[in-house]
Design an enzyme around this catalytic site. Structure first.
Site, PDB file in Angstrom:
ATOM      1  N   GLY B   7      53.206 -12.351  25.727  1.00  0.00           N
ATOM      2  CA  GLY B   7      52.658 -12.477  24.368  1.00  0.00           C
ATOM      3  C   GLY B   7      53.706 -12.018  23.373  1.00  0.00           C
ATOM      4  O   GLY B   7      54.011 -10.835  23.293  1.00  0.00           O
ATOM      5  N   GLY B  12      53.747  -8.273  19.897  1.00  0.00           N
ATOM      6  CA  GLY B  12      54.499  -8.377  21.145  1.00  0.00           C
ATOM      7  C   GLY B  12      55.998  -8.279  20.898  1.00  0.00           C
ATOM      8  O   GLY B  12      56.725  -7.630  21.661  1.00  0.00           O
ATOM      9  N   SER B 118      48.138   1.362  17.577  1.00  0.00           N
ATOM     10  CA  SER B 118      47.897   1.388  16.143  1.00  0.00           C
ATOM     11  C   SER B 118      49.208   1.498  15.384  1.00  0.00           C
ATOM     12  O   SER B 118      50.172   2.080  15.871  1.00  0.00           O
ATOM     13  CB  SER B 118      46.988   2.562  15.760  1.00  0.00           C
ATOM     14  N   GLY B 120      50.328  -1.357  13.286  1.00  0.00           N
ATOM     15  CA  GLY B 120      50.572  -2.667  12.697  1.00  0.00           C
ATOM     16  C   GLY B 120      52.046  -2.976  12.571  1.00  0.00           C
ATOM     17  O   GLY B 120      52.899  -2.298  13.161  1.00  0.00           O
ATOM     18  N   LYS B 169      40.881   3.992  20.730  1.00  0.00           N
ATOM     19  CA  LYS B 169      41.351   3.058  19.703  1.00  0.00           C
ATOM     20  C   LYS B 169      40.162   2.449  18.943  1.00  0.00           C
ATOM     21  O   LYS B 169      40.222   2.257  17.723  1.00  0.00           O
ATOM     22  CB  LYS B 169      42.186   1.943  20.342  1.00  0.00           C
ATOM     23  N   ASN B 173      39.514   2.733  14.890  1.00  0.00           N
ATOM     24  CA  ASN B 173      39.281   1.639  13.947  1.00  0.00           C
ATOM     25  C   ASN B 173      38.001   1.847  13.151  1.00  0.00           C
ATOM     26  O   ASN B 173      37.942   1.524  11.961  1.00  0.00           O
ATOM     27  CB  ASN B 173      39.234   0.303  14.703  1.00  0.00           C
ATOM     28  N   GLU B 176      38.933   4.076  10.527  1.00  0.00           N
ATOM     29  CA  GLU B 176      39.771   3.321   9.585  1.00  0.00           C
ATOM     30  C   GLU B 176      38.925   2.565   8.557  1.00  0.00           C
ATOM     31  O   GLU B 176      39.221   2.577   7.360  1.00  0.00           O
ATOM     32  CB  GLU B 176      40.634   2.351  10.402  1.00  0.00           C
TER      33      GLU B 176
END
Lengths: 306, 306, 306, 306
Positions: B7, B12, B118, B120, B169, B173, B176
């Site tokens: 990926g 990735g 986490s 981004g 995780k 979120n 978040e």
């Protein structure tokens, strides 16, 4: 008993009509001449000013104010003041803030009853629910009128001293906001959910024996009957909010959490955010900030000046 | 160490680049040939199928899946399965549901690490925060890679057994969502409130020493800098919501109340109710029912088929 | 520059120390003699009354009040008033309500700056975040002091006219309540949930590169390190709440919904309901009313006088 | 008509009694022999097993299951299955999850009606509200029984296909949670607020003509009459929650926000957090972290093993 009624709008007229129907005399005043005439047609003695209303009532006046909460109450009281003494009784049947009522009770030469009134136009036939604050003797003096205007002797009670009537009515309205929204959530889920349901039928069955049956649910049933299961053109916009705001303010002062009442009030505010909720717009943008998720943009043609 | 990466999307590629930068070897596969070529240009050995990736890795394979959560993970595992044995390690770095990860850990012949990731795209430079679940030996084996992909040794930790990485995780979120909405509420009040404020400046001062400083607040500052204090054309519409939904579902199962996370998730749902919220429409109509308040109607021309 | 500092508690002393460290002169007053001596030891000129502080400062006085919000600010201003003229500048660095600040700005003969101060004791080393409202010239005059007391030039900004500094600080605190509770919800779910987790480790990994990293999350990490993953004897009781209450009150006035801030404030109120929440007690009893579910009773021995 | 009733607890007995009172025949089974005898005394034909109940009913069986939702329903259906064919009708009158009902409707050889039943023990006299899902012909066949068990013809309706009856009942219960909590908030504010009020009297006046009058409010009135205005020893602990949880889960699936229902459900969960809410404990500790506010500690003697 002779009752002066000041303010002949929808609610004031119900006070007039129910008091007359119970065999009492009514002296009626409104700034609108037509409203006065209509009250006269119904059997009341019209007064073309507060002075003449006071003159007509003579000694031991009993006066019911049914004017919009706020300045109109103070204006009426101020005009009546020269005519009032401590064996008179003034009832404020409007949605006044309880602190205004406490102040007015102190300032007014007459005994002062703050009277929370619930039931709306449907009270014309059924009678209202009346929550009364103020001196016991004054409450007892007005009992024949309260019996007439309320659903009967069970439809009114003295809550406590000055302000307590409007205090209880304020909380009533806070609860009312939450109940409406609670039913709304249920019907929203049914409307958006897995089955194609006839919501009038759902409300109807619930109103016959279900735990959540209520007058508001009967009004839901009526709404679906008249507007259809999808509520037709009824907009997502809820006006009003002052008594709910007062309820939350008082709860802040008492450090009492009201998550449901607050959520219901928030839906009103949110429904009126015509430009969209800023908080959501920021969250939309932040998702780009940390995750490069595409920013949802509003159509330029829709965008309005802020 | 040699790492297979499956990926080669945005996330990735960050795994590939940071692993290469730390001096490791990478064998890279994506169904998109162009993505494979770009990874090859960056120094990875491209593989044109999962079979050839597995062949290239030889014994004691270490494979990092960075594919969309859901069927793509199962598809990749299913294709890899014939090549896997119990001295291999597979890492799922995506946003899988922890129960899927628990199931996969049982079904996969290799050791399985569920790795919540986490940070981004900003993680390209800084490195990610990695929350890892699964067998201790496998976590330790992968440590050199985790050191490279994370912000460093402090940026990853083994949370516990299978599923715990994606569990943590998921909760991350949920938090978040609530943090974004909390900042959003503050800025909404500032935007609607009494003063004409420069919100970029507000966020900037807060980010320098205030209690609420954070990376998300830096992203708010950036958003106001780029979009202006009124957020320009940014729409009141928040996409996404699956990990927040999972968080609330799990909290229901644990009987843990999450009023803020739920409120934040509700804002997302509400922002996507293009026909308006049914609950509010009913409340609007009920106000007519009990009080004869005028019903707000939506413009016929705006009304859409429901 | 010469700065008078009134109030030498923890926060006032940080103002003194950072101003001195930046090479300015400080005249320091507190009603507590010991506090004055300590400030003198640190390099400030002690003043044993507000009169002598004013005398020491001469013309073009710059005075920073760091006293508890409320009457103490009015008392200090009232005592200083005879010494103030319109080329003097008074800064209120406390948590005053913005409407008090607006009033004081009008009443005070000097220029008045309301200065929201965030960062707490940790600001001793790092410097504070300062949100300043009031006249531009006064803000610019004080810039050297703000540079010293804040984290630096980026740590302070003029928000707008009188009151805007404390307004922004009020909203900051409302957001702060919500952020704390948002993290709290996440850790509560992790604590009650499916895995036995080391919450210090979770917070640590999150603080390294995760989207939700923040200073408050660093304080969570510290809390778990010092108290343990179960928070030991830390009670379910949150004191405070005035600035959060003000935030909600202002949002009511602006008709801005703040569901998260309100929920966080409600948790504080609820945590202090030592007799239990009446609303829940009624719901408990109602379940008997409609379903004959057993009423949960409290232990007689626990019951307290209400 | 002849009706088999399986399950003779409080609700099952009401079905038996109301069906008998309407002139129908009832064959009654319960695993408890005493319950069977009592039903026989009331006029039903007792059956000492499901097999004999089925034998007694002959062709075109009509069977009403009133057993606890969950395994008991599956167990009864499994035992009845050999006796059922497609001209038989089975009604599940319990609180089953709608997805279980959908599955059972597919698996059962008979026509299957899922029947949400509301009204509780009070339904003995008044009759229930029945929300029915399943094939139209089966619903019509059972109409005489539904007329008897419900408040009358208006107290039951076919909502739609299989599962829809329990779906509507699930949502009914979600709304019920919110209504209870909404009244609870109002009475909590009245209880904690400025006046010393007689809450039975408040509820009584509201129940006579006020907008918020309802059956639940009559139960509030009863609760205050029986427990006193302070609710005596009634504990802050609300049991139950499964149907509310299902409602929220379904709303998550439909992306419908239910802030009030969720808040009400959260109060239940929170009321059962005997060790205190972890989120609040963390917030308490964080206030020390950033502001050195004293940490509230719980009494060592109260502290329990976690």
């Amino acid at each position: 008993m002779q009752l002066g009624v000041v303010g002949l709008g929808r609610m004031g007229r119900i006070v007039v009509d129910r008091t007359l129907a119970a065999g009492h005399d009514v002296v009626a005043f409104d700034i609108d001449a037509e409203a006065r005439e209509e009250a006269a047609d119904a059997g009341a003695t019209p007064a073309d000013s507060l002075d003449s209303l006071a003159a007509e009532l003579g000694e031991a006046k009993r006066i019911w104010l049914m004017v919009p909460a706020g300045d109109a109450v103070d204006a009426a009281l101020s005009e009546l003041e020269p005519h009032l003494s401590d064996d008179d009784v003034v009832v404020d049947g409007g949605n006044s803030h309880f602190e205004d009522s406490t102040r007015r009770a102190e300032e007014t030469p007459a005994a002062y009853l703050d009277c929370g009134t619930s039931g709306g136009p449907a009270g014309a036939e059924l009678g209202f629910s009346l929550m009364v604050g103020g001196p016991e003797w004054a409450y007892e003096t007005l009992t024949p009128v309260f019996d007439a205007v309320a659903t009967g002797p069970d439809g009114h009670a003295r809550m406590g001293p000055a302000g307590s009537g409007h205090y209880v009515k304020m909380v009533h309205n806070g609860v009312e906001y939450a109940l409406m929204q609670a039913y709304g959530e249920g019907f929203e889920l049914l409307h958006e959910g897995r089955y194609d349901l006839d919501l009038e039928s759902v409300a109807g069955v619930w109103n016959n024996g279900a735990v959540i049956r209520s007058w508001l649910l009967e009004l839901c049933e009526e709404a679906f009957r008249e507007e259809g299961s999808s509520l037709g053109t009824v907009a997502d916009r809820i006006e009003g909010g002052s008594t709910g705001t007062w309820t939350v303010q008082e709860a802040l002062a008492q450090e009492v959490p009201l998550p449901l009442v607050y959520a219901a009030l928030s839906e009103r505010f949110g429904s009126r955010a015509d430009e969209g909720r800023f908080s959501r717009r920021l969250a939309n943008r932040l998702r780009y900030g940390f995750g490069r998720h595409e920013v949802q943009r509003r159509d330029e043609s829709e965008s309005r000046t802020e």
